[in-house]
Motif scaffolding. Structure first.
Motif, mmCIF file in Angstrom:
data_model
loop_
_atom_site.group_PDB
_atom_site.id
_atom_site.type_symbol
_atom_site.label_atom_id
_atom_site.label_comp_id
_atom_site.label_asym_id
_atom_site.label_seq_id
_atom_site.Cartn_x
_atom_site.Cartn_y
_atom_site.Cartn_z
ATOM 1 N N THR A 12 0.831 -1.196 0.000
ATOM 2 C CA THR A 12 0.000 0.000 0.000
ATOM 3 C C THR A 12 0.871 1.253 0.000
ATOM 4 N N GLY B 126 3.169 1.638 -11.186
ATOM 5 C CA GLY B 126 2.342 2.137 -10.101
ATOM 6 C C GLY B 126 1.130 1.272 -9.833
ATOM 7 N N CYS B 127 0.706 0.493 -10.826
ATOM 8 C CA CYS B 127 -0.450 -0.381 -10.657
ATOM 9 C C CYS B 127 -0.073 -1.711 -10.013
ATOM 10 N N GLU C 194 1.426 7.065 -6.590
ATOM 11 C CA GLU C 194 0.367 8.032 -6.864
ATOM 12 C C GLU C 194 0.875 9.464 -6.679
ATOM 13 N N GLN D 284 -1.980 -7.010 -4.213
ATOM 14 C CA GLN D 284 -2.857 -7.119 -3.058
ATOM 15 C C GLN D 284 -4.079 -7.977 -3.347
ATOM 16 N N GLN E 249 2.213 1.874 -3.374
ATOM 17 C CA GLN E 249 1.170 2.392 -4.256
ATOM 18 C C GLN E 249 0.967 3.887 -4.021
ATOM 19 N N PRO F 101 1.533 -2.680 -7.155
ATOM 20 C CA PRO F 101 1.166 -2.978 -5.762
ATOM 21 C C PRO F 101 -0.303 -3.324 -5.592
ATOM 22 N N ALA F 102 -1.175 -2.606 -6.294
ATOM 23 C CA ALA F 102 -2.606 -2.892 -6.185
ATOM 24 C C ALA F 102 -2.921 -4.295 -6.703
#
Length: 247
Positions: A53, A102-103, A60, A109, A56, A105-106
């Protein structure tokens, strides 16, 4: 079903941990031990994936900081898509803010949330888990199974909590977009940006809709993980003080 074997195994391991927690907590929590174990297990998993998180959020912030330069490039090369993509790639590379990375980590999860949802929504790996009760209501109980007094009271409190969290998160998303000119770190100009800007503030309310059709155990999970997400937004995504250039 072979493709789902790893998911089933992970859910079984998670069920074993939740059961152990419930047994450990029984002397203190009594009949609410399993419900408390679900909450603690959810918090434990969220702590485990907190580095993802944090990565991420950092991504951002990097992309949000580049938003003015991105908009400038979009205006300068509006008639030359090839040159625009080349300039954008160079900009992100210089800033160390790869939009694709950047995508990641999401995406990493997602398996954790899938395992937890499967465990608490279906009892995968330990069906007896959903037979335990909270305030006299089985953890496997759905709203559609009957609306007695205890069911209405318990689900009402949990749904109200989800609705309040969704309202707060939605409002915060709107304020952040207005203040930074970005939605989730993406500039609010360009193709599809207007649609994205309308949809993102509505996404928190999907948890309320999901809670209407899943069992009580999954609702407890949703409330806990949503509250944790709100706390992360409050702490990790708080406005950063402007740097002061002292000469």
């Amino acid at each position: 079903m072979l493709a789902f074997a790893p998911l089933h195994t992970a859910a079984s391991v998670a069920a074993t941990v939740v059961t152990w927690l419930a047994d450990t907590l029984t002397p203190l929590a009594g009949g609410t031990a399993t419900a408390v174990a679900i909450v603690l297990f959810t918090i434990g998993v969220r702590l485990l994936i907190s580095p993802l998180t944090l990565a991420q959020v950092r991504g951002e912030r990097r992309r949000a900081a580049l938003a003015p330069e991105v908009r400038d490039l979009q205006r300068r090369y509006a008639d030359d898509p090839g040159r625009l993509q080349s300039e954008l790639f160079a900009l992100y590379r210089r800033a160390g803010a790869n939009p694709v990375a950047g995508c990641l980590p999401a995406l990493l999860q997602a398996p954790f949330f899938l395992v937890m949802y499967r465990l608490f929504a279906t009892g995968d790996g330990h069906p007896a888990l959903l037979n335990e009760k909270l305030a006299g209501v089985p953890l496997g109980w759905h709203l559609g199974d009957g609306l007695s007094g205890p069911v209405l009271a318990l689900f009402g409190v949990l749904l109200a909590a989800l609705l309040a969290l969704a309202w707060w998160s939605s409002g915060r998303a709107r304020r952040a977009a207005a203040a930074t000119g970005t939605v989730a770190g993406t500039p609010t100009e360009g193709p599809g940006a207007a649609v994205l800007g309308r949809l993102v503030p509505l996404l928190p309310y999907t948890t309320v809709l999901v809670a209407l059709v899943v069992p009580l155990a999954a609702v407890l999970y949703l409330v806990t993980t949503t509250a944790w997400t709100a706390l992360e937004q409050l702490v990790l995504r708080r406005p950063q003080p402007a740097s002061i250039d002292v000469r």
